[in-house]
Design a protein around this motif. Structure first.
Motif, PDB file in Angstrom:
ATOM      1  N   TYR A 131      64.942   4.522   5.997  1.00  0.00           N
ATOM      2  CA  TYR A 131      65.797   3.354   5.865  1.00  0.00           C
ATOM      3  C   TYR A 131      65.536   2.364   6.997  1.00  0.00           C
ATOM      4  CZ  TYR A 131      68.490   6.276   2.673  1.00  0.00           C
ATOM      5  OH  TYR A 131      68.880   7.087   1.628  1.00  0.00           O
ATOM      6  N   ALA A 132      65.712   1.092   6.689  1.00  0.00           N
ATOM      7  CA  ALA A 132      65.722   0.089   7.731  1.00  0.00           C
ATOM      8  C   ALA A 132      66.966   0.303   8.586  1.00  0.00           C
ATOM      9  CB  ALA A 132      65.739  -1.303   7.118  1.00  0.00           C
ATOM     10  N   ASP A 133      66.858  -0.003   9.867  1.00  0.00           N
ATOM     11  CA  ASP A 133      68.000   0.197  10.757  1.00  0.00           C
ATOM     12  C   ASP A 133      69.228  -0.570  10.292  1.00  0.00           C
ATOM     13  OD1 ASP A 133      66.057   0.332  13.851  1.00  0.00           O
ATOM     14  OD2 ASP A 133      66.562   1.883  12.387  1.00  0.00           O
ATOM     15  N   SER A 134      69.008  -1.722   9.693  1.00  0.00           N
ATOM     16  CA  SER A 134      70.114  -2.585   9.301  1.00  0.00           C
ATOM     17  C   SER A 134      70.958  -2.005   8.161  1.00  0.00           C
ATOM     18  CB  SER A 134      69.592  -3.961   8.891  1.00  0.00           C
ATOM     19  OG  SER A 134      68.674  -3.839   7.814  1.00  0.00           O
ATOM     20  N   VAL A 135      70.421  -1.005   7.443  1.00  0.00           N
ATOM     21  CA  VAL A 135      71.168  -0.458   6.303  1.00  0.00           C
ATOM     22  C   VAL A 135      71.502   1.023   6.467  1.00  0.00           C
ATOM     23  CG1 VAL A 135      70.045  -2.127   4.784  1.00  0.00           C
ATOM     24  CG2 VAL A 135      69.183   0.229   4.885  1.00  0.00           C
ATOM     25  N   LYS A 136      71.041   1.635   7.546  1.00  0.00           N
ATOM     26  CA  LYS A 136      71.321   3.061   7.765  1.00  0.00           C
ATOM     27  C   LYS A 136      72.821   3.318   7.784  1.00  0.00           C
ATOM     28  CE  LYS A 136      67.186   4.549  10.269  1.00  0.00           C
ATOM     29  NZ  LYS A 136      66.616   4.938  11.581  1.00  0.00           N
ATOM     30  N   GLY A 137      73.207   4.370   7.069  1.00  0.00           N
ATOM     31  CA  GLY A 137      74.616   4.739   7.002  1.00  0.00           C
ATOM     32  C   GLY A 137      75.403   3.987   5.947  1.00  0.00           C
ATOM     33  N   ARG A 138      74.793   2.947   5.371  1.00  0.00           N
ATOM     34  CA  ARG A 138      75.486   2.166   4.328  1.00  0.00           C
ATOM     35  C   ARG A 138      74.794   2.272   2.975  1.00  0.00           C
ATOM     36  NH1 ARG A 138      75.697  -3.218   4.667  1.00  0.00           N
ATOM     37  NH2 ARG A 138      73.721  -3.430   5.807  1.00  0.00           N
ATOM     38  N   PHE A 139      73.483   2.360   2.985  1.00  0.00           N
ATOM     39  CA  PHE A 139      72.701   2.413   1.743  1.00  0.00           C
ATOM     40  C   PHE A 139      72.128   3.815   1.558  1.00  0.00           C
ATOM     41  CE2 PHE A 139      71.285  -2.342   1.486  1.00  0.00           C
ATOM     42  CZ  PHE A 139      72.610  -2.736   1.631  1.00  0.00           C
ATOM     43  N   THR A 140      71.995   4.219   0.292  1.00  0.00           N
ATOM     44  CA  THR A 140      71.384   5.503  -0.037  1.00  0.00           C
ATOM     45  C   THR A 140      70.393   5.314  -1.176  1.00  0.00           C
ATOM     46  OG1 THR A 140      73.393   6.694   0.612  1.00  0.00           O
ATOM     47  CG2 THR A 140      71.785   7.884  -0.723  1.00  0.00           C
ATOM     48  N   ILE A 141      69.156   5.729  -0.941  1.00  0.00           N
ATOM     49  CA  ILE A 141      68.129   5.667  -1.977  1.00  0.00           C
ATOM     50  C   ILE A 141      68.021   7.035  -2.640  1.00  0.00           C
ATOM     51  CG2 ILE A 141      66.240   6.245  -0.392  1.00  0.00           C
ATOM     52  CD1 ILE A 141      64.458   4.291  -1.970  1.00  0.00           C
ATOM     53  N   SER A 142      67.825   7.030  -3.949  1.00  0.00           N
ATOM     54  CA  SER A 142      67.692   8.288  -4.673  1.00  0.00           C
ATOM     55  C   SER A 142      66.823   8.065  -5.904  1.00  0.00           C
ATOM     56  CB  SER A 142      69.059   8.844  -5.073  1.00  0.00           C
ATOM     57  OG  SER A 142      69.721   7.935  -5.950  1.00  0.00           O
TER      58      SER A 142
END
Length: 120
Positions: free
Chosen positions: A59-70
């Motif tokens: 993940y990009a640092d700007s979206v870590k903890g907010r976005f989840t790819i699956s």
């Protein structure tokens, strides 16, 4: 040839959530990297998140903890769950797949993009 079609974009208030989908069709090799990129007006396209055929994600640092790819291999689909959205997440989001065949040739395919707007 691989075709990628994104869906799920839209307008959402800050703090809200959206789930993007990417439907893939065509010949997908055993080893690949799929990813979500985004491009805001006047800015360069940037990497948001990736998932490789083995399942590892980045993940990009700007979206870590907010976005989840699956992904759902059975359906040849990839998803991006976006929570706690911020106005700076506003962009066109693109689905991408990078593959290499058995003789070393590389392939790179893009979807048409889906607009995500975060605004009150």
């Amino acid at each position: 040839q691989v075709q990628l079609v994104e869906s799920g974009g839209g307008l959402v208030q800050p703090g809200g959530s959206l789930r993007l989908s990417c439907a893939a069709s065509g010949s997908i090799f055993r080893f690949y990297v799929m990813g979500w990129y985004r491009q805001a007006p006047g800015k360069q396209r940037e990497l948001v998140a990736t998932i490789i055929s083995g399942g590892m994600t980045t993940y990009a640092d700007s979206v870590k903890g907010r976005f989840t790819i699956s992904r759902d291999n059975a359906k040849n689909a990839m998803f991006l769950q976006m929570n706690s959205l911020k106005p700076e997440d506003t962009a066109v989001y693109y689905c991408n797949i990078k593959m290499r065949d058995g003789v070393g040739r590389s392939y790179d395919y893009w979807g048409q993009g889906t607009q995500v707007t975060v605004s009150s």
